[in-house]
Design a protein around this motif. Structure first.
Motif, PDB file in Angstrom:
ATOM      1  N   SER A 123     -20.988   2.402  10.179  1.00 30.39           N
ATOM      2  CA  SER A 123     -21.378   2.484  11.834  1.00 30.39           C
ATOM      3  C   SER A 123     -20.689   1.258  12.661  1.00 30.39           C
ATOM      4  CB  SER A 123     -22.977   2.505  12.041  1.00 30.39           C
ATOM      5  OG  SER A 123     -23.389   1.128  11.549  1.00 30.39           O
ATOM      6  N   GLN A 124     -20.230   0.518  12.176  1.00 32.62           N
ATOM      7  CA  GLN A 124     -19.604  -0.622  12.805  1.00 32.62           C
ATOM      8  C   GLN A 124     -18.288  -0.025  13.488  1.00 32.62           C
ATOM      9  OE1 GLN A 124     -19.349  -3.778   9.793  1.00 32.62           O
ATOM     10  NE2 GLN A 124     -20.138  -5.102  11.571  1.00 32.62           N
ATOM     11  N   THR A 125     -18.040  -0.736  14.697  1.00 33.17           N
ATOM     12  CA  THR A 125     -16.774  -0.394  15.356  1.00 33.17           C
ATOM     13  C   THR A 125     -15.507  -1.109  14.565  1.00 33.17           C
ATOM     14  OG1 THR A 125     -16.564  -2.068  16.906  1.00 33.17           O
ATOM     15  CG2 THR A 125     -17.730  -0.040  17.456  1.00 33.17           C
ATOM     16  N   ASP A 126     -14.324  -0.498  14.685  1.00 35.64           N
ATOM     17  CA  ASP A 126     -13.173  -1.232  14.114  1.00 35.64           C
ATOM     18  C   ASP A 126     -12.914  -2.691  14.646  1.00 35.64           C
ATOM     19  OD1 ASP A 126     -12.527   0.963  12.597  1.00 35.64           O
ATOM     20  OD2 ASP A 126     -10.920   1.766  13.994  1.00 35.64           O
ATOM     21  N   ALA A 127     -13.177  -2.750  15.890  1.00 32.90           N
ATOM     22  CA  ALA A 127     -13.306  -4.059  16.491  1.00 32.90           C
ATOM     23  C   ALA A 127     -14.143  -5.201  15.794  1.00 32.90           C
ATOM     24  CB  ALA A 127     -13.537  -4.069  17.860  1.00 32.90           C
ATOM     25  N   SER A 128     -15.301  -4.802  15.205  1.00 34.68           N
ATOM     26  CA  SER A 128     -16.193  -5.637  14.389  1.00 34.68           C
ATOM     27  C   SER A 128     -15.864  -5.517  13.002  1.00 34.68           C
ATOM     28  CB  SER A 128     -17.571  -5.279  14.663  1.00 34.68           C
ATOM     29  OG  SER A 128     -17.913  -4.059  14.450  1.00 34.68           O
ATOM     30  N   ALA A 129     -14.943  -5.087  12.400  1.00 34.55           N
ATOM     31  CA  ALA A 129     -14.572  -5.108  10.985  1.00 34.55           C
ATOM     32  C   ALA A 129     -14.260  -6.470  10.747  1.00 34.55           C
ATOM     33  CB  ALA A 129     -12.920  -4.460  10.931  1.00 34.55           C
ATOM     34  N   VAL A 130     -14.593  -6.866   9.459  1.00 34.36           N
ATOM     35  CA  VAL A 130     -14.660  -8.169   8.879  1.00 34.36           C
ATOM     36  C   VAL A 130     -13.016  -8.547   8.279  1.00 34.36           C
ATOM     37  CG1 VAL A 130     -17.147  -8.628   8.391  1.00 34.36           C
ATOM     38  CG2 VAL A 130     -15.493  -7.710   6.720  1.00 34.36           C
ATOM     39  N   LEU A 131     -12.355  -7.233   8.008  1.00 31.13           N
ATOM     40  CA  LEU A 131     -10.932  -7.546   7.644  1.00 31.13           C
ATOM     41  C   LEU A 131     -10.230  -6.252   8.010  1.00 31.13           C
ATOM     42  CD1 LEU A 131      -8.845  -9.208   6.206  1.00 31.13           C
ATOM     43  CD2 LEU A 131      -9.767  -7.907   3.943  1.00 31.13           C
ATOM     44  N   GLU A 132      -9.180  -6.357   8.487  1.00 33.87           N
ATOM     45  CA  GLU A 132      -8.225  -5.072   8.901  1.00 33.87           C
ATOM     46  C   GLU A 132      -6.877  -5.635   8.585  1.00 33.87           C
ATOM     47  OE1 GLU A 132      -8.240  -1.272  11.336  1.00 33.87           O
ATOM     48  OE2 GLU A 132      -7.870  -3.008  12.663  1.00 33.87           O
ATOM     49  N   ILE A 133      -6.155  -4.677   7.812  1.00 34.66           N
ATOM     50  CA  ILE A 133      -4.650  -5.339   7.360  1.00 34.66           C
ATOM     51  C   ILE A 133      -4.121  -3.794   7.488  1.00 34.66           C
ATOM     52  CG2 ILE A 133      -3.227  -5.908   5.514  1.00 34.66           C
ATOM     53  CD1 ILE A 133      -5.856  -6.880   4.163  1.00 34.66           C
ATOM     54  N   THR A 134      -2.862  -4.123   8.356  1.00 32.20           N
ATOM     55  CA  THR A 134      -1.760  -2.917   8.262  1.00 32.20           C
ATOM     56  C   THR A 134      -0.827  -3.157   7.107  1.00 32.20           C
ATOM     57  OG1 THR A 134      -1.803  -2.977  10.582  1.00 32.20           O
ATOM     58  CG2 THR A 134       0.040  -2.055   9.654  1.00 32.20           C
ATOM     59  N   GLY A 135      -0.643  -2.044   6.282  1.00 30.78           N
ATOM     60  CA  GLY A 135       0.159  -2.028   5.008  1.00 30.78           C
ATOM     61  C   GLY A 135       1.612  -2.300   5.371  1.00 30.78           C
ATOM     62  N   THR A 136       2.245  -2.431   4.157  1.00 29.28           N
ATOM     63  CA  THR A 136       3.850  -2.675   4.239  1.00 29.28           C
ATOM     64  C   THR A 136       3.871  -1.457   3.394  1.00 29.28           C
ATOM     65  OG1 THR A 136       3.987  -4.897   4.547  1.00 29.28           O
ATOM     66  CG2 THR A 136       5.685  -3.786   3.762  1.00 29.28           C
ATOM     67  N   ILE A 137       5.002  -0.601   3.875  1.00 28.19           N
ATOM     68  CA  ILE A 137       5.445   0.587   2.815  1.00 28.19           C
ATOM     69  C   ILE A 137       6.614   0.206   2.152  1.00 28.19           C
ATOM     70  CG2 ILE A 137       6.431   2.822   3.107  1.00 28.19           C
ATOM     71  CD1 ILE A 137       4.879   3.646   5.508  1.00 28.19           C
ATOM     72  N   GLU A 138       6.274   0.206   0.882  1.00 29.83           N
ATOM     73  CA  GLU A 138       7.182  -0.122  -0.220  1.00 29.83           C
ATOM     74  C   GLU A 138       8.057   0.829  -0.672  1.00 29.83           C
ATOM     75  OE1 GLU A 138       7.504  -3.421  -1.475  1.00 29.83           O
ATOM     76  OE2 GLU A 138       6.128  -3.938   0.103  1.00 29.83           O
ATOM     77  N   SER A 139       7.694   2.158  -0.654  1.00 31.01           N
ATOM     78  CA  SER A 139       8.607   3.221  -1.018  1.00 31.01           C
ATOM     79  C   SER A 139       7.774   4.491  -0.470  1.00 31.01           C
ATOM     80  CB  SER A 139       8.541   3.317  -2.496  1.00 31.01           C
ATOM     81  OG  SER A 139       9.261   4.610  -2.694  1.00 31.01           O
ATOM     82  N   GLU A 140       8.389   4.886   0.551  1.00 30.44           N
ATOM     83  CA  GLU A 140       8.026   6.071   1.312  1.00 30.44           C
ATOM     84  C   GLU A 140       8.043   7.376   0.634  1.00 30.44           C
ATOM     85  OE1 GLU A 140      11.011   6.470   4.569  1.00 30.44           O
ATOM     86  OE2 GLU A 140       9.760   5.104   5.825  1.00 30.44           O
ATOM     87  N   ALA A 141       9.171   7.669  -0.318  1.00 24.28           N
ATOM     88  CA  ALA A 141       9.315   8.722  -1.212  1.00 24.28           C
ATOM     89  C   ALA A 141       8.150   8.884  -2.495  1.00 24.28           C
ATOM     90  CB  ALA A 141      10.687   8.862  -1.843  1.00 24.28           C
ATOM     91  N   SER A 142       7.735   7.519  -2.781  1.00 26.80           N
ATOM     92  CA  SER A 142       6.490   7.421  -3.969  1.00 26.80           C
ATOM     93  C   SER A 142       5.399   7.142  -3.384  1.00 26.80           C
ATOM     94  CB  SER A 142       7.147   6.322  -4.854  1.00 26.80           C
ATOM     95  OG  SER A 142       8.370   6.551  -5.296  1.00 26.80           O
ATOM     96  N   GLY A 143       5.001   7.295  -2.058  1.00 23.70           N
ATOM     97  CA  GLY A 143       3.825   6.959  -1.596  1.00 23.70           C
ATOM     98  C   GLY A 143       3.236   5.649  -1.978  1.00 23.70           C
ATOM     99  N   LEU A 144       4.027   4.655  -2.072  1.00 24.38           N
ATOM    100  CA  LEU A 144       3.514   3.222  -2.254  1.00 24.38           C
ATOM    101  C   LEU A 144       3.436   2.408  -0.997  1.00 24.38           C
ATOM    102  CD1 LEU A 144       2.944   1.280  -4.523  1.00 24.38           C
ATOM    103  CD2 LEU A 144       5.083   0.666  -4.534  1.00 24.38           C
TER     104      LEU A 144
END
Length: 112
Positions: free
Chosen positions: A44-65
């Motif tokens: 129920s917490q808002t995203d602003a109150s998340a204890v951790l939020e990480i934006t991922g790095t796409i390693e392989s678009e075609a392989s979904g990684l």
């Protein structure tokens, strides 16, 4: 706890690699997507109150990684306890939650 539950030592760096596939195991092309790894005390917490939020790095678009990296600074302030996390993919107006499970933070022995 589910099959994707994570236990993490407080303050440790970490990398979580996620491979996106459909229910038949066919890899999903994540071209044009952005991935987010979010940890909260409750859903129920808002995203602003998340204890951790990480934006991922796409390693392989075609392989979904996609890889999510947590630095020591990002996780050292999270108190030990049970949390919930999810991995979400966004592309234009499409939002897909691909993983949701428990995230447990425990103390380690050394407090350097």
């Amino acid at each position: 706890m589910g099959a994707n539950a994570i236990t993490h030592y407080r303050g440790d760096t970490a990398q979580w690699a996620v491979t996106i596939s459909d229910v038949d195991g066919v890899l999903y092309n994540i071209s044009g997507c952005t991935g987010y790894f979010t940890v909260k005390k409750s859903e129920s917490q808002t995203d602003a109150s998340a204890v951790l939020e990480i934006t991922g790095t796409i390693e392989s678009e075609a392989s979904g990684l996609i890889v999510f990296t947590a630095t020591e600074a990002a996780v050292s302030g999270i108190p030990p306890g049970n949390y919930i996390y999810d991995v979400e993919l966004r592309s234009n107006s499409i939002v897909s939650t691909v993983i949701k499970d428990w995230f447990t933070v425990t103390n380690d022995v050394r407090k350097g």
